[in-house]
Design a protein around this motif. Sequence first.
Motif, short mmCIF file in Angstrom:
data_model
loop_
_atom_site.label_atom_id
_atom_site.label_comp_id
_atom_site.label_asym_id
_atom_site.label_seq_id
_atom_site.Cartn_x
_atom_site.Cartn_y
_atom_site.Cartn_z
N ALA A 184 8.54 -1.23 -14.01
CA ALA A 184 7.73 -1.21 -12.79
C ALA A 184 7.65 -2.64 -12.28
O ALA A 184 6.76 -3.41 -12.66
CB ALA A 184 6.33 -0.65 -13.08
N PRO A 185 8.59 -3.04 -11.43
CA PRO A 185 8.69 -4.45 -11.03
C PRO A 185 7.67 -4.86 -9.97
O PRO A 185 7.18 -4.04 -9.20
CB PRO A 185 10.11 -4.55 -10.47
N VAL A 186 7.39 -6.15 -9.96
CA VAL A 186 6.50 -6.76 -8.98
C VAL A 186 7.26 -7.90 -8.31
O VAL A 186 7.91 -8.71 -8.98
CB VAL A 186 5.21 -7.28 -9.63
N GLN B 93 10.86 -12.14 -4.12
CA GLN B 93 11.61 -12.34 -5.37
C GLN B 93 10.99 -11.48 -6.48
O GLN B 93 9.77 -11.42 -6.63
CB GLN B 93 11.55 -13.82 -5.77
N ILE B 94 11.85 -10.85 -7.28
CA ILE B 94 11.33 -10.11 -8.44
C ILE B 94 10.82 -11.14 -9.45
O ILE B 94 11.52 -12.08 -9.83
CB ILE B 94 12.40 -9.19 -9.05
N ILE B 95 9.56 -10.96 -9.88
CA ILE B 95 8.91 -11.93 -10.75
C ILE B 95 8.71 -11.37 -12.16
O ILE B 95 9.09 -11.98 -13.15
CB ILE B 95 7.56 -12.38 -10.17
N TYR B 96 8.10 -10.21 -12.24
CA TYR B 96 7.83 -9.61 -13.55
C TYR B 96 7.80 -8.09 -13.42
O TYR B 96 7.90 -7.55 -12.30
CB TYR B 96 6.53 -10.13 -14.15
N ALA B 97 7.66 -7.42 -14.54
CA ALA B 97 7.58 -5.97 -14.54
C ALA B 97 6.86 -5.50 -15.79
O ALA B 97 6.87 -6.19 -16.82
CB ALA B 97 8.97 -5.33 -14.48
N ASP B 98 6.23 -4.35 -15.70
CA ASP B 98 5.82 -3.64 -16.90
C ASP B 98 7.04 -2.85 -17.36
O ASP B 98 7.70 -2.19 -16.56
CB ASP B 98 4.66 -2.68 -16.61
N ALA B 99 7.34 -2.91 -18.65
CA ALA B 99 8.51 -2.22 -19.20
C ALA B 99 8.06 -1.23 -20.25
O ALA B 99 7.16 -1.51 -21.06
CB ALA B 99 9.48 -3.23 -19.81
N SER C 253 3.20 10.55 -0.38
CA SER C 253 4.22 9.52 -0.15
C SER C 253 4.69 9.51 1.29
O SER C 253 5.25 8.51 1.76
CB SER C 253 5.40 9.73 -1.09
N ILE C 254 4.52 10.64 2.01
CA ILE C 254 4.89 10.65 3.42
C ILE C 254 4.09 9.60 4.18
O ILE C 254 4.63 8.86 5.00
CB ILE C 254 4.65 12.05 4.03
N GLY C 255 2.79 9.54 3.86
CA GLY C 255 1.95 8.53 4.50
C GLY C 255 2.39 7.13 4.16
O GLY C 255 2.42 6.24 5.02
N ARG C 256 2.80 6.92 2.88
CA ARG C 256 3.27 5.59 2.48
C ARG C 256 4.55 5.23 3.22
O ARG C 256 4.76 4.09 3.61
CB ARG C 256 3.48 5.54 0.97
N VAL D 206 0.71 -9.27 3.40
CA VAL D 206 1.40 -8.70 2.26
C VAL D 206 2.41 -9.70 1.71
O VAL D 206 3.36 -10.06 2.39
CB VAL D 206 2.11 -7.39 2.65
N TRP D 207 2.20 -10.15 0.47
CA TRP D 207 3.14 -11.08 -0.16
C TRP D 207 3.51 -10.61 -1.56
O TRP D 207 4.50 -11.06 -2.13
CB TRP D 207 2.54 -12.48 -0.22
N GLN D 208 2.73 -9.68 -2.13
CA GLN D 208 3.01 -9.15 -3.46
C GLN D 208 3.24 -7.66 -3.35
O GLN D 208 2.41 -6.94 -2.79
CB GLN D 208 1.85 -9.44 -4.43
N LEU D 209 4.37 -7.19 -3.89
CA LEU D 209 4.72 -5.79 -3.78
C LEU D 209 5.03 -5.23 -5.16
O LEU D 209 5.88 -5.75 -5.88
CB LEU D 209 5.94 -5.61 -2.87
N ALA D 210 4.30 -4.17 -5.56
CA ALA D 210 4.63 -3.41 -6.76
C ALA D 210 5.49 -2.25 -6.32
O ALA D 210 5.03 -1.35 -5.62
CB ALA D 210 3.36 -2.93 -7.45
N ASP D 211 6.77 -2.29 -6.72
CA ASP D 211 7.75 -1.37 -6.15
C ASP D 211 7.68 0.04 -6.72
O ASP D 211 8.12 0.99 -6.10
CB ASP D 211 9.16 -1.93 -6.36
N SER D 212 7.15 0.20 -7.92
CA SER D 212 7.10 1.52 -8.54
C SER D 212 5.99 1.54 -9.58
O SER D 212 5.30 0.56 -9.79
CB SER D 212 8.45 1.86 -9.19
N ILE D 213 5.83 2.68 -10.22
CA ILE D 213 4.82 2.83 -11.25
C ILE D 213 5.50 3.15 -12.58
O ILE D 213 6.59 3.70 -12.61
CB ILE D 213 3.81 3.95 -10.90
N LEU D 214 4.87 2.75 -13.68
CA LEU D 214 5.48 2.91 -14.98
C LEU D 214 5.38 4.36 -15.44
O LEU D 214 4.33 4.97 -15.39
CB LEU D 214 4.82 1.99 -16.00
N GLY D 215 6.50 4.90 -15.89
CA GLY D 215 6.52 6.27 -16.35
C GLY D 215 6.97 7.22 -15.27
O GLY D 215 7.39 6.82 -14.17
N ASN D 216 6.88 8.52 -15.54
CA ASN D 216 7.44 9.55 -14.70
C ASN D 216 6.37 10.59 -14.35
O ASN D 216 6.63 11.80 -14.41
CB ASN D 216 8.62 10.21 -15.43
#
Length: 333
Positions: free
Chosen positions: A197-199, A215-221, A301-304, A319-329
């Motif tokens: 889940a990258p940030v 820039q990709i900085i970190y992620a939860d793995a 997600s349509i609204g997003r 907006v300067w920090q973006l969490a692109d996804s969430i960890l898990g399924n």
Amino acid sequence: LAHMDTAYNRLLEDAYRISPLTLGDAGAAGGIHKRWRVAEAHLRVVGFEPDARSLQETKAHSPSHYIYLATGLYNKAGTLTLYQAKTKTDSSLLKPLMPFLGKFPKAERFETVSTVPMQVDRLDTALARAGIDDVDCIKIDTQGSELYILQGAVEALSRASGVEVEVEFTALYENQPLFAEVDSLLRSAGFHLFDLAPVYWKRKIGKNIGRSKGQIIYADALYLKDPEVITRVYDREDLRKAKLLKAIFIATLYGYFDFALEIAKIVAPMMKPEEYRTLTEGICAKGEISSRLSYVWGKKSIGRTLRKVARAVDPDPGVWQLADSILGNVGER
């Protein structure tokens, strides 16, 4: 369905009685993630948080039977310096790289307000001292020292079925190991990388230009262990069975029902046919429920998506920090 769920839960409860469901939490500020609440009645938590400010707050908002210790973790015992940051959750045993951090907004939260000597120890030693001889999942978020903690967790990693760890793709602290080193260590211990889940951060100099991903900085793995590796650790069949059932629970907790069914095939010879049927039907039923919830989240997600389109036309300068996804399924947090 309710009867099936009851029978499925009973299988897990039998496993918990043999070997408690245990979460080791390094960098425990803020407490455990809400995903674990479904198992709260059976969950044993051992948390480590060296920042006294965060530790006190975490204890105050956690169940009384959870264990939280003011212990710093590293790859060997000794005394290190804790750099206490302006924002408590950004404190670290590593010194922040302010010249790099200063390129991004809100860098002041990393600024060191004080330094204190901190006694540190290996995770294996700290768990043994707390009376914990087994752990099922390890979560590590310690602002840069994650690899060093994993190096001091050889025994814990040999018994854990899951690891959730923050990884960096660029150094934010001095002498900070990056993703490749963490990934190599966990793969050598029998774990598979399941998710990131990258940030992303945008630089101050151009944060109002273009879209919000920087820039990709970190992620939860998220790493889950190969079930064949799990079976090699325990001589007793009842312990192997309990460990595999708990690994199934962890896989479903993060939404990986296909992997849970794969683990179920490994545990099948240790179960009666009706138990195995209950187990697989329970996994599939929970997967179906998750799919239905994902449909509801999909409508959100349509609204997003519409908001993203709006930002593409008129980028949000805030907006300067973006969490692109969430960890898990399992949909949204």
